[in-house]
Design an enzyme around this catalytic site. Sequence first.
Site, PDB file in Angstrom:
ATOM      1  N   LEU A   7       0.824  -1.207   0.000  1.00  0.00           N
ATOM      2  CA  LEU A   7       0.000   0.000   0.000  1.00  0.00           C
ATOM      3  C   LEU A   7       0.859   1.258   0.000  1.00  0.00           C
ATOM      4  CD1 LEU A   7      -2.882  -0.922   2.452  1.00  0.00           C
ATOM      5  CD2 LEU A   7      -2.952  -0.758  -0.025  1.00  0.00           C
ATOM      6  N   ARG A  54      -6.176  -6.497  21.445  1.00  0.00           N
ATOM      7  CA  ARG A  54      -5.367  -7.610  20.961  1.00  0.00           C
ATOM      8  C   ARG A  54      -4.291  -8.059  21.937  1.00  0.00           C
ATOM      9  NH1 ARG A  54      -4.482  -5.849  14.589  1.00  0.00           N
ATOM     10  NH2 ARG A  54      -6.636  -6.211  14.006  1.00  0.00           N
ATOM     11  N   GLY A  85       4.167   1.677  -0.679  1.00  0.00           N
ATOM     12  CA  GLY A  85       5.087   1.803  -1.810  1.00  0.00           C
ATOM     13  C   GLY A  85       4.370   2.080  -3.118  1.00  0.00           C
ATOM     14  N   SER A  98     -10.137 -13.400  11.214  1.00  0.00           N
ATOM     15  CA  SER A  98     -10.467 -11.998  11.493  1.00  0.00           C
ATOM     16  C   SER A  98     -10.892 -11.781  12.938  1.00  0.00           C
ATOM     17  CB  SER A  98     -11.583 -11.529  10.575  1.00  0.00           C
ATOM     18  OG  SER A  98     -12.027 -10.271  11.005  1.00  0.00           O
ATOM     19  N   GLU A 110       4.484   0.090   7.210  1.00  0.00           N
ATOM     20  CA  GLU A 110       4.891  -0.706   8.379  1.00  0.00           C
ATOM     21  C   GLU A 110       6.393  -0.616   8.611  1.00  0.00           C
ATOM     22  OE1 GLU A 110       3.572  -4.788   8.214  1.00  0.00           O
ATOM     23  OE2 GLU A 110       4.454  -5.297  10.147  1.00  0.00           O
ATOM     24  N   HIS A 132      -1.348 -11.235  17.416  1.00  0.00           N
ATOM     25  CA  HIS A 132      -2.793 -11.221  17.164  1.00  0.00           C
ATOM     26  C   HIS A 132      -3.433 -12.427  17.836  1.00  0.00           C
ATOM     27  CE1 HIS A 132      -6.598 -10.969  15.120  1.00  0.00           C
ATOM     28  NE2 HIS A 132      -6.244  -9.839  14.550  1.00  0.00           N
TER      29      HIS A 132
END
Lengths: 222, 249, 636
Positions: C43, C330, C45, C284, C425, C266
């Site tokens: 996303l 989380r 780059g 998810s 990130e 996660h």
Amino acid sequence: MTSISSFYRSSVGCKMVMALTGIGLVGFLCAHLAGNLLVFKGPEALNHYARTLRDYLPILWVLRVGLLAMFVLHIVSAIRLTQLNRWARPVAYTNKKNVRSSLSSRTMMLSGLVVLSFVLYHLAHLTFRWTHPEFRELGEFDVYQMLVMSFHSPYVAFFYCLSIVLLMSHLHHGIVSLFQSLGLYHGGLQPVIRAAGAGVSVLLAMGFLSIPIAIFCGWIGL
Amino acid sequence: MNVRLHVWRQQSANAPGKMVQYEATDISPTMSFLEMLDLVNEGLVAKGEEPIAFDHDCREGICGTCSLMINGVAHGPNEATTSCQLHMRSFHEGQDIYIEPWRARAFPVIRDLVTDRSAFDRIIQAGGFVSVNTGGVPDANAIAIPKPDAEAAMDAAACIGCGACVAACKNASAMLFVSAKVSHLSLLPQGKIEGSRRATAMVAQMDLEGFGSCTNTQECEAVCPKEISVASIARLNREFLKASVESSH
Amino acid sequence: MQLDAKVPAGNLESKWTRHKFDMKLVAPANKRKKKVLVVGTGLAGAAAAATLAEQGYQVEAFCYQDSARRAHSIAAQGGINAAKNYQGDGDSIYRLFYDTIKGGDFRAREANVYRLAEVSVQIIDQAVAQGVPFAREYGGLLANRSFGGAQVSRTFYARGQTGQQLLLGAYSALSRQVGCGAVKLHTRSEMLDLVVHEGRARGIIVRNLATGQLTRHVADAVVLATGGYGNTFYLSTNATGCNVTATHRAYKRGAGFANPCYTQIHPTCIPVSGDHQSKLTLMSESLRNDGRVWVPQKQGDKRKPADIPENERDYFLERKYPGFGNLAPRDIASRSAKEACDSGRGIGDSGLGVYLDFSAAISRLGKPLVAERYGNLFQMYEKITAENPYETPMRIYPAVHYTMGGLWVDYNLQSTIPGLFVAGEANFSDHGANRLGASALMQGLADGYFVLPSTLGNYLAENSTPALSVDAPVFQTVQGEVEAQVQKLLSIQGTRSPSSFHRELGLLLWEHCGMARDKAGLEMALRKIPELRKTFWQDVRVTGSGAALNQELEKAGRVADFLEFGELMCLDALSREESCGGHFRTEYQTEDGEAKRDDANFSHASVWEYQDGRAPVMHKEPLVFENVKLATRSYK
């Protein structure tokens, strides 16, 4: 002109040409069958039909030229696309399964070639009467008698039947496929088109098959 | 469990290739297919042989990198499943498993099971986009889009560009891929505007790359891991026809 | 190492607007003469490369995947946050900013986070204009959902494939620029080193993975958008190819690395099924909306879940956090699952798993409604485990998912090396010590579309970079070093595969630098990692040659960097003597086992500076909170 040629040069456009000529050819088959079925009404009806066609010779020739053009275009496009398709996969799989495609969809070239050879024979047989010189001694429009004489031969009857079965296979895929190629195969229409493809191809085949079978079995005769 | 693999090995693009047999032993049914290959490769490396090269990345069925022809079916025997999500429990003890790369002129083999699928990218570069620059766009809710249209666009947009459609097609045609992208964008008002240009340009590039033509056998739909429908091919054909009619005026 | 965050003056709300005006612009004619290298096409780059090219710069983009569309952003499921307040439920830029700062346990830079919340609204507009098929209501307007325990519905989504759709949007924008010749795209190309000349980042050395050829690329600036370092743990939800090489090499060339110990675990992933496991799959987070998490009360209870009566089950999240229950954040949910398993009550063959049970939801809502909400996730679970979640509870266990640490960047996303920018990130900037759900996509696209193109332009306008050729000695030297490493790896011809080292490192880190860390464990890891690294360089076996596609060689190079980087993670974890967000030091917890932050001593970003042959030096960027009041996160 350039837009037409670029349309035809693209694989999608070429397929559309196949679809459109296919529609014409299916239309011809329907008309042809309707005429042929007059055989069941007896010699007068069939021969009268044949004679009537000749009465409108200029129109007949226009139709013939149109038919020939569609036929040639259909075949030329098929050859072109087949070459393209073979070229697109230079190395074959050693192991390949077919998951959904129908046999008829995978054998269009084969069924098409048999149908083509049938058409050539059919023309030589009944139109030009090269294969059966004895037909020339008949009255010019005695189509009825020509049919009956021919289909008493098991070879001729068998070849006709075989070709018609392959024609059915060709149409079974071809009719659905032409709707897809023209972008009409979607949504709620899909089951209708599939049913129509199967129905039309089977009905046409039954109609065409009924004549040699009826004659060979002696249900209709001289 | 133990299975016998028959794997296509090819040193480089121009080298001849052949099927080579390997025994995969002590396989757990809970392994993914690619983990089974990992294990076979560990064994090969231990023997000093070069491992089998195969493409993979996310291993969760979304990146579209994995691309194996398994027993004659693109991505193997399970429906709507990429090679990486296939598990060994789908096979039985002693089974012969044939593994080949995608085969198409437009997807030349780089090595073993790895092919070059950049043809797909060039098709997108030819027109698979909406021509907007960053910034200066209207508010996201300025144009309402009927929910069914958005859903249908999403169905087509789910394509992961793996190339299974090409691999499965007897003509190595890329129509399902191209039509998925064309459908996704032409179903949305933002993409509709340049729909004709897009369809023409993408089809032209597709032909240039050397893919075959679509003969509507629907084999592509059957193997597509994201279950893209051949109805999108009909939509592409409509778009193309529309574009051709428009350009002739 | 100078750590000047260059946060603009003025109040929080006007900083970015003001800064955009203050930044210098490059004249259109000059843009054509400036070249930027963008490494990574996820996303951040893809968005950056496309936008920079649209503005007129020459751009070259690189990705190790065979297509730019396959970067791991594609795997994000849940959604993307934006402060649109379309639902009228009280959301605002300030609320998104506050939630992100608080969610990050007050370890992020205020100004950056505020800007992120501010541009979030533009991202949605941009994505829709590109044709991203977000979910919609029957009225035709965009749908939202609440995600990850947020009190407002601000998450936009495209089924369970939001990352894929946003990436395809950015990829299509990039493809458009490639098509018109403004971007030169190099796929199957892995950056192996950064070239720094006269103190500025000026180029990279790249290996063509298909041919093995090394190439040199020179530019006026370099952007790294190469993702996180989660794969240091071997098992993570990252793609198998994700690696730390680009950012680690930049660190070794002088870029400060911030907070490498911040990793997000996660809670809802499918448990490990055996030693052969190559990656972990995320389920998810939305499942926790209706699923109840439990373990048996008795230790070692191996009965089938259906045979365990209600009163012998421990719904531990509901018990410990009655306020939030199964929707606890989380980090907290993950740690609780680990505690349950550590106490011998874990389920499954390995004992490393907890149940996520939908039977209550099914009897309350009916199977059709549960299927409508989670059908595709249940299907995916069944595909992997061959168990039907409608009939038997899902088994889940935490897994490494995201890394909040990254190369240190200032407000302009520039690293400590001038001309080296870091986005997505790969940088450390916005998530503090813990990232909220649906915020990774937001940050990647914010950096790529809206922040970096402005700030990079300013750098290029302010700095005229002298002409440099790829034949310059500096390029030859760096390429020589890369070549030497490749040759070294190929020449060892030991007995162990690169993966075996990676797996061993992963276990070590998971054990000592995972969900819970302590001094003794970290010190042990710091002893063992260098030993493992030494063994690697003596005993690794890389088959094949460097002059062709060689996946073992690729792995070996990445593992070599993981083996160095893992040590840095442990060093950072050891030096941060507090618990915050994803970093939980068992020595620093409250009486009831909650994380205990130490704002007096650790309200800073730890930035590590590489020292050749010596231990790295830590620098601190103090975090100043002028707008929010530091509070203890409580989800009781």
